[in-house]
Write an enzyme that holds these catalytic residues in place. Structure first.
Site, PDB file in Angstrom:
ATOM      1  N   ASP A   1      -0.500   6.719  -3.886  1.00 32.07           N
ATOM      2  CA  ASP A   1       0.372   5.768  -3.188  1.00 32.07           C
ATOM      3  C   ASP A   1       0.568   4.494  -4.005  1.00 32.07           C
ATOM      4  OD1 ASP A   1      -2.075   4.478  -2.735  1.00 32.07           O
ATOM      5  OD2 ASP A   1      -1.522   3.826  -0.719  1.00 32.07           O
TER       6      ASP A   1
ATOM      7  N   ASP B   1      -4.793   3.921  -3.773  1.00 36.82           N
ATOM      8  CA  ASP B   1      -5.999   4.338  -3.048  1.00 36.82           C
ATOM      9  C   ASP B   1      -5.825   5.678  -2.328  1.00 36.82           C
ATOM     10  OD1 ASP B   1      -4.314   3.202  -1.184  1.00 36.82           O
ATOM     11  OD2 ASP B   1      -5.803   1.822  -0.342  1.00 36.82           O
ATOM     12  N   ARG B   2      -4.582   6.166  -2.189  1.00 32.45           N
ATOM     13  CA  ARG B   2      -4.387   7.467  -1.543  1.00 32.45           C
ATOM     14  C   ARG B   2      -4.087   8.551  -2.570  1.00 32.45           C
ATOM     15  NH1 ARG B   2      -1.073   6.838   4.058  1.00 32.45           N
ATOM     16  NH2 ARG B   2      -2.189   5.005   4.816  1.00 32.45           N
TER      17      ARG B   2
ATOM     18  N   ASP C   1      -0.583   1.478  -4.071  1.00 28.55           N
ATOM     19  CA  ASP C   1      -1.706   0.705  -4.618  1.00 28.55           C
ATOM     20  C   ASP C   1      -2.857   1.593  -5.104  1.00 28.55           C
ATOM     21  OD1 ASP C   1      -2.381   1.413  -1.976  1.00 28.55           O
ATOM     22  OD2 ASP C   1      -3.693  -0.317  -1.746  1.00 28.55           O
TER      23      ASP C   1
ATOM     24  N   SER D   1       0.821  -1.208   0.000  1.00 32.38           N
ATOM     25  CA  SER D   1       0.000   0.000   0.000  1.00 32.38           C
ATOM     26  C   SER D   1       0.858   1.263   0.000  1.00 32.38           C
ATOM     27  CB  SER D   1      -0.974  -0.026   1.171  1.00 32.38           C
ATOM     28  OG  SER D   1      -2.132   0.691   0.844  1.00 32.38           O
ATOM     29  N   HIS D   2       0.933   1.970   1.102  1.00 28.02           N
ATOM     30  CA  HIS D   2       1.687   3.225   1.122  1.00 28.02           C
ATOM     31  C   HIS D   2       3.080   3.038   1.708  1.00 28.02           C
ATOM     32  CE1 HIS D   2      -0.120   2.739   5.046  1.00 28.02           C
ATOM     33  NE2 HIS D   2       0.873   3.459   5.524  1.00 28.02           N
TER      34      HIS D   2
ATOM     35  N   LYS E   1     -11.071   3.685  -0.808  1.00 32.62           N
ATOM     36  CA  LYS E   1     -10.624   5.025  -1.143  1.00 32.62           C
ATOM     37  C   LYS E   1      -9.992   4.966  -2.533  1.00 32.62           C
ATOM     38  CE  LYS E   1      -6.480   4.699   1.811  1.00 32.62           C
ATOM     39  NZ  LYS E   1      -6.522   3.541   2.714  1.00 32.62           N
TER      40      LYS E   1
HETATM   41  C1  VG1 Z   1      -3.208   3.979   8.069  1.00 28.33           C
HETATM   42  C2  VG1 Z   1      -4.064   5.236   8.048  1.00 28.33           C
HETATM   43  C3  VG1 Z   1      -5.513   4.871   7.812  1.00 28.33           C
HETATM   44  C4  VG1 Z   1      -5.637   4.060   6.502  1.00 28.33           C
HETATM   45  C5  VG1 Z   1      -4.717   2.860   6.572  1.00 28.33           C
HETATM   46  C6  VG1 Z   1      -4.709   2.063   5.283  1.00 28.33           C
HETATM   47  O1  VG1 Z   1      -3.610   3.149   9.126  1.00 28.33           O
HETATM   48  O2  VG1 Z   1      -3.932   5.954   9.232  1.00 28.33           O
HETATM   49  O3  VG1 Z   1      -6.285   6.051   7.750  1.00 28.33           O
HETATM   50  O4  VG1 Z   1      -6.948   3.642   6.307  1.00 28.33           O
HETATM   51  O5  VG1 Z   1      -3.386   3.277   6.837  1.00 28.33           O
HETATM   52  O6  VG1 Z   1      -4.244   2.825   4.212  1.00 28.33           O
HETATM   53  P1  VG1 Z   1      -2.834   3.102  10.543  1.00 28.33           P
HETATM   54  O7  VG1 Z   1      -3.513   2.065  11.333  1.00 28.33           O
HETATM   55  O8  VG1 Z   1      -1.404   2.817  10.194  1.00 28.33           O
HETATM   56  O9  VG1 Z   1      -2.978   4.486  11.131  1.00 28.33           O
HETATM   57  V1  VG1 Z   1      -3.525   2.000   2.915  1.00 28.33           V
HETATM   58  O10 VG1 Z   1      -3.187   3.120   1.658  1.00 28.33           O
HETATM   59  O11 VG1 Z   1      -2.232   1.291   3.599  1.00 28.33           O
HETATM   60  O12 VG1 Z   1      -4.736   0.964   2.493  1.00 28.33           O
HETATM   61 CO    CO Z   2      -2.829   2.342  -0.151  1.00 30.99          CO
END
Ligand code: VG1
Ligand code: CO
Length: 536
Positions: free
Chosen positions: A262, A266-267, A264, A90-91, A363
């Protein structure tokens, strides 16, 4: 082709967090580790009885293995599949020494809710074997449909174009011709110059198809559009720190609008001319206020808005003014799904650069970018003008998040316990907290607990929060997506409606509240950290 049963052993800690199972690549590379988790997903999905057989008849795979998370959500919904698996960090950064993740989305196209991930986790604790058909050979680089016999039953693998279903969906939501006119310019308007950065993540093919082929911008307006396994060493999280390349290009360049996504897809991060930064919380509020400019919402009407709890409360003001219901949910997109499925929700977002709507159940970075361009195409104002107007009407929620990455887990937990005990002190509510010339009066302090209004399910301990009488807030959470140690997140949100304050620097406005947040938590004492790893 015949399938085989492979004996395996249990691995501890295969518990999905905020979004999927997220660990270091090296962890996933342990023998059977990944297969175990996938087997557990399938078992949780298909059958009540552990150990029973699940027959999969059809698999849809993106060409060359590429599908963005929002595209997966689109495909699950369009083809009514039982669900989908996304392999992504993901990010987070990727490559052999960085992170990986497995997300499981259910038949509504959204991240698996807690009751499903709990079930998966329970299965991982007792799993003894998994089933695999190692001899299936399909060239995933070629778009094709292959049907074969597996254990005597027909089994089809469809390799599909990564972009086409998603593109078709976007065309039904937005007016591409008005966006195209904006970007290319017309008699009365010069071209609106955009710069899009895919951060070597999965959105490359999508932005090429959508922005170059469909909307006619030139190649030079697209950066890092080749998906790379390790993101070319980038940390593919679209914020001011990790998308510095975009920020600098926007500062120095002629661009009116910048966007980054990001790993994948979604951001999203949205920037205006000279890198004018739109916080995700403001982005959500601005889109909420202007949804009627987007064809999809003209058709479906605007139901509710929602944000995750730590997200800045700017959208709350839009909801209040427009008489539209606002929902607050815990961090993580999975909590929006029920509300959308029940028809309560049109638009939602998170402060972590997540924005989306009920067009899918994830998202959606490119959607957010197209939504912004649609609004701009109608209003014909710059990003900065749109924000200034917005703040003049609604006031401004200043928002900042401090992340302390890779802290010692035990100390982080101790700190959270300490904060919780501070929050439980009866004298806290009503007390005055002062820093510099600012005084805040505590209205409520708790560990956030959410009850889903649709199915009544509860999620407790979703973040420690202190709410003040003027609407300002301090929130503390531990991340559920990190792969090593603990990441502490401190969120600070403060509302101002004094016209003289609207354009002030967020760091400056929030400094007293940040000081208070650090003092209450004793963060420095517990973690030894003087400064956060990242400020967003
Ligand atoms: C983080 C963000 C959250 C988001 C999640 C998944 O989670 O704060 O808002 O939904 O990542 O994003 P955490 O538990 O690390 O705060 V992604 O782009 O990794 O699907
Ligand atoms: Co992501």
């Amino acid at each position: 082709v015949t399938s085989k049963i492979i004996e395996t052993r249990v691995y501890d800690g295969q518990k999905p967090g905020t979004s999927g199972l997220r660990k270091a690549v090296r962890v996933f590379m342990q023998e059977h580790y990944t297969e175990n988790f996938v087997q557990a997903i399938l078992q949780a999905l298909g059958d009540q009885l552990p150990g029973s057989t699940l027959v999969v008849k059809r698999l849809i795979i993106g060409q060359s293995g590429i599908l963005s998370t929002p595209a997966v959500s689109t495909i699950i919904r369009k083809y009514k599949t039982q669900g989908g698996i996304v392999l992504t960090a993901s990010h987070n950064p990727g490559g052999p020494d960085a992170d990986f993740g497995i997300k499981f989305n259910c038949e509504n196209g959204g991240p698996a809710p807690d009751h499903v991930t709990n079930k998966i986790y329970e299965i991982t604790k007792v799993l003894k074997s998994y089933k695999i058909a190692p001899d299936i050979t399909v060239d995933v680089d070629k778009i094709q449909s292959t049907t074969m016999q597996v254990d005597g039953n027909p089994f089809t693998v469809d390799v599909v174009d990564s972009v086409s279903d998603y593109l078709e969906h976007m065309k039904n939501i937005f007016d591409f011709s008005s966006i195209k006119t904006l970007l290319q310019g017309s008699n009365n308007h010069p071209p609106f110059k955009v710069l899009i950065n895919a951060m070597n993540g999965v959105t490359g093919p999508y932005i090429k198809q959508i922005f170059i082929k469909e909307l006619g911008i030139d190649n030079s307006s697209i950066v890092n559009a080749e998906p790379l396994e390790d993101f070319g060493g980038l940390h593919p999280d679209p914020n001011l720190t990790y998308a510095k390349g975009l920020v600098n290009a926007m500062k120095d360049g002629p661009y009116d609008f910048g966007a980054a996504f990001d790993g994948d897809g979604d951001r999203n991060m949205i920037l205006g001319k000279k890198a004018f930064f739109v916080t995700p919380s403001d982005s959500l509020a601005v889109l909420a206020a202007n949804l009627n400019l987007i064809p999809y919402f003209k058709k479906t009407g605007v139901k509710g808005y929602a944000r995750s709890m730590p997200t800045g409360a700017a959208v709350d003001r839009v909801a209040a003014k427009n008489g539209i219901k606002l929902y607050e949910v815990p961090t993580g997109w999975k909590y929006f799904g029920n509300l959308m499925d029940a028809g309560h929700l049109s638009l939602c977002g998170e402060e972590s650069f997540g924005t989306g709507s009920n067009h899918i159940r994830e998202k959606d970075g490119i959607w957010a970018c197209l939504a912004w361009l649609s609004v701009i195409a109608s209003l014909r104002k710059s990003v900065e003008e749109i924000l200034l107007n917005h703040w003049q009407i609604y006031g401004r929620n200043f928002f900042v998040r401090y992340d302390y990455e890779n802290c010692d887990s035990e100390m982080a937990n101790k700190m959270m316990q300490h904060i919780e005990s501070e929050l439980q002190k009866p004298e806290l509510v009503g007390s005055k907290l002062t820093s510099e010339s600012k005084t805040y009066i505590v209205k409520l302090a708790d560990n956030y607990c959410y009850t889903d209004p649709v199915d009544g399910s509860q999620a407790s301990k979703q973040g420690l929060r202190i709410l003040f009488q003027d609407g300002s807030r301090i929130i503390y959470r531990l991340s559920g997506t990190g792969s090593s140690g603990a990441t502490i997140r401190v969120y600070v949100d403060s509302y101002e409606d004094d016209p003289a304050s609207l354009t002030k620097d967020a760091q400056e406005i929030l400094k007293p509240l940040v000081t208070i947040a650090l003092e209450i938590s004793k963060l420095r004492e517990f973690t030894g950290r003087d400064a956060p790893t990242v400020i967003t």
